[in-house]
Structures are given as C-alpha cells and as structure tokens.
Design an enzyme around this catalytic site. Structure first.
Site, PDB file in Angstrom:
ATOM      1  N   GLU A   1      49.422  75.625  34.974  1.00  0.00           N
ATOM      2  CA  GLU A   1      50.658  76.283  35.380  1.00  0.00           C
ATOM      3  C   GLU A   1      51.790  75.574  34.645  1.00  0.00           C
ATOM      4  OE1 GLU A   1      51.462  76.299  39.591  1.00  0.00           O
ATOM      5  OE2 GLU A   1      53.444  77.200  39.271  1.00  0.00           O
TER       6      GLU A   1
ATOM      7  N   ARG B   1      38.287  66.151  41.264  1.00  0.00           N
ATOM      8  CA  ARG B   1      39.392  65.849  40.375  1.00  0.00           C
ATOM      9  C   ARG B   1      39.388  64.379  40.011  1.00  0.00           C
ATOM     10  NH1 ARG B   1      43.538  68.604  42.132  1.00  0.00           N
ATOM     11  NH2 ARG B   1      45.160  67.367  41.185  1.00  0.00           N
TER      12      ARG B   1
ATOM     13  N   LYS C   1      52.354  67.024  40.267  1.00  0.00           N
ATOM     14  CA  LYS C   1      53.464  67.357  39.375  1.00  0.00           C
ATOM     15  C   LYS C   1      54.791  67.327  40.120  1.00  0.00           C
ATOM     16  CE  LYS C   1      51.113  70.851  37.344  1.00  0.00           C
ATOM     17  NZ  LYS C   1      50.901  72.066  36.581  1.00  0.00           N
TER      18      LYS C   1
HETATM   19  P1  ATP Z   1      49.774  70.251  40.976  1.00  0.00           P
HETATM   20  O1  ATP Z   1      48.812  70.405  42.108  1.00  0.00           O
HETATM   21  O2  ATP Z   1      50.259  68.849  40.777  1.00  0.00           O
HETATM   22  O3  ATP Z   1      50.843  71.283  40.907  1.00  0.00           O
HETATM   23  P2  ATP Z   1      47.650  71.383  39.448  1.00  0.00           P
HETATM   24  O4  ATP Z   1      46.563  70.415  39.508  1.00  0.00           O
HETATM   25  O5  ATP Z   1      47.545  72.569  40.298  1.00  0.00           O
HETATM   26  O6  ATP Z   1      48.959  70.552  39.673  1.00  0.00           O
HETATM   27  P3  ATP Z   1      47.540  73.078  37.138  1.00  0.00           P
HETATM   28  O7  ATP Z   1      48.502  73.202  36.036  1.00  0.00           O
HETATM   29  O8  ATP Z   1      47.329  74.257  38.008  1.00  0.00           O
HETATM   30  O9  ATP Z   1      47.983  71.820  37.967  1.00  0.00           O
HETATM   31  O10 ATP Z   1      46.159  72.568  36.585  1.00  0.00           O
HETATM   32  C1  ATP Z   1      45.488  73.130  35.493  1.00  0.00           C
HETATM   33  C2  ATP Z   1      44.040  72.797  35.560  1.00  0.00           C
HETATM   34  O11 ATP Z   1      43.863  71.371  35.550  1.00  0.00           O
HETATM   35  C3  ATP Z   1      43.399  73.289  36.837  1.00  0.00           C
HETATM   36  O12 ATP Z   1      42.170  73.886  36.503  1.00  0.00           O
HETATM   37  C4  ATP Z   1      43.208  72.062  37.668  1.00  0.00           C
HETATM   38  O13 ATP Z   1      42.095  72.186  38.493  1.00  0.00           O
HETATM   39  C5  ATP Z   1      43.022  70.991  36.599  1.00  0.00           C
HETATM   40  N1  ATP Z   1      43.425  69.685  37.116  1.00  0.00           N
HETATM   41  C6  ATP Z   1      44.614  69.344  37.610  1.00  0.00           C
HETATM   42  N2  ATP Z   1      44.630  68.084  38.054  1.00  0.00           N
HETATM   43  C7  ATP Z   1      43.400  67.580  37.811  1.00  0.00           C
HETATM   44  C8  ATP Z   1      42.766  66.318  38.039  1.00  0.00           C
HETATM   45  N3  ATP Z   1      43.427  65.309  38.605  1.00  0.00           N
HETATM   46  N4  ATP Z   1      41.487  66.177  37.657  1.00  0.00           N
HETATM   47  C9  ATP Z   1      40.827  67.193  37.084  1.00  0.00           C
HETATM   48  N5  ATP Z   1      41.349  68.392  36.849  1.00  0.00           N
HETATM   49  C10 ATP Z   1      42.622  68.608  37.197  1.00  0.00           C
HETATM   50 MG    MG Z   2      47.535  74.626  40.208  1.00  0.00          MG
END
Ligand code: ATP
Ligand code: MG
Length: 556
Positions: free
Chosen positions: A29, A254, A264
């Site tokens: 995102e 994760r 974020k």
């Molecule tokens: P936030 O929850 O902080 O807004 P997010 O994790 O939802 O962030 P996205 O931009 O939606 O952020 O993530 C893009 C991809 O990265 C998704 O498929 C998510 O599952 C993966 N991702 C995000 N954080 C992690 C992590 N700590 N470890 C592994 N994969 C991750």
């Molecule tokens: Mg997300």
C-alpha cells in the site's frame, strides 16, 4: 528441493498440473516507505517466481485515496529495484481494476449476494456481535435487489454524503468468523485519488479489492502475513461467487526484529514529529534508511534467507542482521585508515620535511582489490583510545616507553607525554625505527600492538556519524503505563563526530561507497550530505560480531 512449506505447495501444484507456471505479486500500500519486513515479502514473492521460472508483479494496493502519495510509489519502486528485483512491465494498481470491481459488485447485488446498508459505522459495529455472540441482521439486509442496485448506482453518482451508506456482502451474520458477517465492500468517500482523480466517490475495501486483483492478474499463489488467515474464507467466497480465476491465499509469519518497529503508522510519527530526519534516516528500519546507512542489498537478501519462511511468530535478533551485513562487507569493503578521536603524535627523529608513500593493502580478503599508497610524515594522528598513560595488564597499545607497530608503517616508541595544566594529554612524542618500514623488524623483535594512524598534514577533516539502535528496548512497544513507544527512543542513537582525521584517498569516496575503517568499523559515504571532495560518513556497523558471540555461548 523445497526449502519451506510454500515451496512444497508450489512443487505439488506444478507436479499435479494444477498450474503450468506460477505467478506471485508484491502488493504494497503506497502509504509509507518500505521497511525490512517488506524485504521479506519482496524476496519471497520475487524469489519464488525466479526459482520456479514464473513471474512476479508489483501491485500498488491504492484503494485508500486519503493516505497515498506519489512519493511513496516512487520510493517503493526504487527500493524493490535496489533489492535486486525486476517486475518488467508488470506494474499494476488496484485502481486499474475499479471499473471491473464495480461491475462485479453490481453482479453480486443482482444475485442477492450484496446489499446497500444504511446503518452508521457505529451501528454496523454493534450489529456485528462478538466472538461469543452472533451478529444481528441490518434492517436493510433483505431489501429487494433492485433497490440496492439503484442505491449503489446513486452512491457511485455521488448523491450521498460520506458515511451515509455502504455496500455489504450478504453472507452470514451468525458466522463464527467475524469477517464473514456481511463485510463492507464499498464505502462513500468524496476524495481525490492520485490516479483516478475525481472519477470515483466510492472506494473498495481491502478484502473486496485484494483477492479480485489477484484473480484478474492470474496470481496463482497470493502470499500474505498471518493476520490475514481469518480473511481467507472471505477471499475464497468472493472468488467463488464470481466464478473467476481461483488465486490461492497462503499465509506466513511476518518478520519481527528486535529494537525495531515496523508499523508504518508509527514510522510516520517518527518522521512527522522530527525524531528522525526523514524516512531515509540511517537509523530507520526502512530500506531507504538501510541503504543510506550502507547495508548492502545482498546482505538483506541473505538475512531474509536465513530467517526462513514458517507460520511461527518470532522476533529475530538485530545482531543476526548485522552479522549478515559484516559478512558481505568483510569480503567486499576496501580498508582505509581513519582516526575518529584524534591525538597528535610527533615522531622526533623523523626528518621535518620528509613524506613517504607507504603501500597499504586494500582488502586482505580480496587480492584483486590491490594496494594504494598512504602518506607518512613526522606528525600523525592516532586514536585517543590507543594510548594509556598507565596501561592495565592486557592493554597492548601505545604507552610511555612502549613500542607498537603503525599499520603499514613503522615501529614507534612513545618517549614523552605533553599535557595541559589540568593533566589532559595534548600530544605524544615518539621515535621511530627506520629499519621497520612495512611493519617488520630485521632483528626479529616483536611488538604486541598494531594501531592505525593518519598523517596530520595530509589528513582529510570529516564529519562521521555513529549510530546505535533507535530504540533501546528489545521490544519498543513494551512500555510503562501511560507511555507509548516514543518513551523507548534511545537518546544516544546518533553521535555526530566532527574533526575526524581520514586518510586523504577518502576525499574521493563517492556517495554510497562502503569502507572498513581499520580497527574502527564499517562506514558508508552519506548519499545526501556528502559533497565532492568532502564526504560525510555513516557508521554502518561496528566490527564486533555480537551474533557470533551469542552463537558460541549457546553452543557452550
Ligand atoms: P502496516 O500494517 O504497517 O500499514 P502493511 O504490513 O499492511 O503495513 P503493506 O504495504 O500492505 O504494509 O504490505 C505489503 C506486503 O508486505 C504485504 O503482503 C504484507 O503482508 C507484507 N509485509 C508487511 N510487513 C511485513 C513483515 N513485517 N514481514 C513480512 N511481510 C510483511
Ligand atoms: Mg496492508
């Protein structure tokens, strides 16, 4: 051979003929910069496509018009490329599919599988029930399909204010899984979208957009983190009702890293409230921060590899990440001499105007890196920590009357200590043995210490920034009552040293170039604040490998 459960699934799918080739995607995102957790998802998705000869798309999940910005899109693309992956021409946006999603929504309404609800957000929450109590149906749940269709069209036309209506899937208000209790598909939001402008005033929710986007792109294996496990039945429900390409969602745990936050929202706070200089501050767990700090992308890929892919929640030690960084830098970084806390040394028996060019090895791990020359003269700087007036037993560096080796240079003996009125050491007087050039004594006598140095008249004056963890708690989210994660910020995370003395060849260091300052640590020329001939250096890592030490301890 499969190295984790997702690879096993893929191997089976290829063997059984379920898929001829695989197709994955990385779906960020664009509401912030990527962090080290995203590196895991990137390496996994692009890595699997590479390993199995498939494809991986970059898809921006841009369904939330109010939080998304072009700056984030640009930074995400830069970071994925930097990590070493290529999406070729497959750069997609969930917003590319707004028309298709809307058409499918109308179909679900016509089929009696979705309805326009007029409850407020609070009422929807109340009606949803809890884990132990079933939800109750909205009074609008059974309105005729034609009425919902008419309202949906008028929602889209912009007739209604924000929050006054939503489109909901019509599934099961008594489902054990709360995600199946008639989840919201569209909300009204009169907001400009960075790509679709003012075309839309209803926007799809994540669950409605994500799986359908996967399906449209023919994604075979849609990998996401464990918190989406409970969303999988909904993911499958939508695909089934529409009868479209059945992408399969698979969850993995994760990446969590000690001393680090990855939300974020919280990272944005650090930036907005000025606790760091920006998303790319070298202390940030963002990929842009790590790049600026000097972390090589291959070290991050190696780290992600070692962490592995499972369904187990865990917190990885930051020390493992640093171990991977050192592993690469030890092999690849050229060595240089640099004195961060200078103490003047005058070699009294060295001719006043003489300058010698001494040969220094660029990288003992890599013969191809060759040698360079460093100037040697009568006045030098050494690190203050390499001298002690009254040395304890195991201190083998310089002390009054003691002889040590200057790296790549001569043996010198300290003959006098010059101090100010308060007893602070201002300068050392030494003599050198001209027979020891290069660091060996022809008479075979040995010295116990070798220290680094820089010729004073030739030294490059530079700013060097030393970094520690941004948070001093292992879990920055663990706080005393009434406090938030900011209370765990490490007040010593940044130590700016000016007046450091570097060997003159470092004047040519290009932004982003990485070096080992011998005996001091790994450093990288800052990509923002360095000027031609005037680099600023960031400490990437110290030389101490706490990970290796921890490993030895557990082995014992
Ligand atoms: P936030 O929850 O902080 O807004 P997010 O994790 O939802 O962030 P996205 O931009 O939606 O952020 O993530 C893009 C991809 O990265 C998704 O498929 C998510 O599952 C993966 N991702 C995000 N954080 C992690 C992590 N700590 N470890 C592994 N994969 C991750
Ligand atoms: Mg997300």
């Amino acid at each position: 051979m499969a190295s984790h459960f997702i690879e096993e699934i893929i191997e089976q799918d290829l063997e059984s003929g379920k898929h001829e080739s695989i197709h994955t995607r990385f779906p960020p995102e664009p509401n912030g910069y990527l962090h080290i957790g995203h590196a895991k998802a990137i390496c996994l998705n692009f890595g699997l496509a590479e390993k199995f000869g498939g494809l991986c798309n970059l898809r921006f999940d841009d369904t939330n018009p109010t939080k998304e910005e072009q700056e984030y899109i640009d930074s995400i693309k830069e970071d994925v490329r930097w990590l070493g992956f290529d999406w070729e021409d497959r750069e997609f946006y969930a917003s590319d599919y707004f028309d298709q999603l809307y058409a499918w929504a109308e179909k679900l309404v016509s089929d009696g599988k979705a309805y326009v609800d007029e409850l407020s957000a609070d009422e929807i929450r109340d009606y949803r029930g809890t884990l132990t109590e079933p939800g109750k149906p909205s009074p609008w749940r059974d309105r005729p399909a034609e009425e919902s269709l008419d309202l949906l069209r008028r929602m889209r036309e912009g007739e209604f204010p924000d929050g006054s209506k939503v489109l909901r899937a019509r599934i099961d208000m008594a489902a054990g899984n709360l995600n199946m209790r008639d989840p919201v598909m569209y909300r009204i939001l009169h907001a400009r979208h960075h790509r679709t402008g003012d075309d839309w005033c209803i926007y799809p929710m994540y669950d409605w957009a994500h799986g359908q986007s996967d399906s449209i792109e023919g994604i075979t294996h849609s990998l996401c983190t464990l918190e989406f496990e409970d969303h999988r039945p909904l993911y499958e429900w939508f695909i089934e009702q529409l009868g479209i390409f059945p992408s399969r969602q698979i969850e993995f745990s994760r990446l969590n890293l000690s001393h680090t936050i990855m939300s974020k929202r919280k990272l944005l706070r650090l930036v907005q409230e000025g606790h760091v200089t920006g998303w790319d501050d070298p202390r940030m767990p963002t990929l842009s921060g790590m790049r600026r700090r000097g972390y090589p992308p291959e070290a991050l890929r190696d780290f992600v590899d070692r962490v592995g892919v499972t369904k187990q929640e865990s917190v990885i030690e930051f020390a493992l990440l640093e171990h991977c960084i050192r592993d690469v830098l030890n092999r690849e970084a050229q060595r240089r001499l640099a004195v961060l806390d200078p103490l003047k040394v005058v070699i009294e028996n060295y001719p006043e105007e003489q300058v010698e060019e001494l040969e220094a090895v660029n990288n003992p791990e890599d013969d191809a890196a060759g040698t360079r020359v460093v100037p040697f003269s009568r006045e030098l700087y050494i690190d203050r920590a390499d001298f002690m007036e009254e040395p304890p037993k195991k201190f083998f560096r310089l002390a009054p009357g003691r002889e040590v080796r200057l790296r790549w240079g001569y043996f010198v003996t300290c003959t006098d200590v010059i101090k100010d009125g308060e007893g602070n050491v201002l300068e050392l007087r030494c003599t050198y043995d001209p027979e020891t050039r290069g660091g060996q004594a022809p008479d075979g006598r040995r010295v116990k210490g070798t220290i680094h140095w820089v010729s004073a008249p030739h030294a490059l004056d530079a700013e060097v920034r030393l970094y520690e963890h941004l948070f001093d708690r292992e879990d920055p989210n663990e706080t005393d009552e009434g406090q938030d994660f900011l209370a765990n910020l490490n007040p010593n995370s940044l130590d700016v040293r000016t007046g450091c003395k570097l060997e003159p060849s470092l004047a040519e260091a290009k932004p982003g170039e990485r070096y080992q300052f011998e005996r001091v640590g790994y450093f990288c020329a800052d990509s923002k604040d360095s000027a031609p001939g005037k680099p600023v250096f960031n400490r990437t890592a110290t030389l101490r490998d706490t990970w290796a030490k921890m490993q030895r301890k557990t082995e014992e």
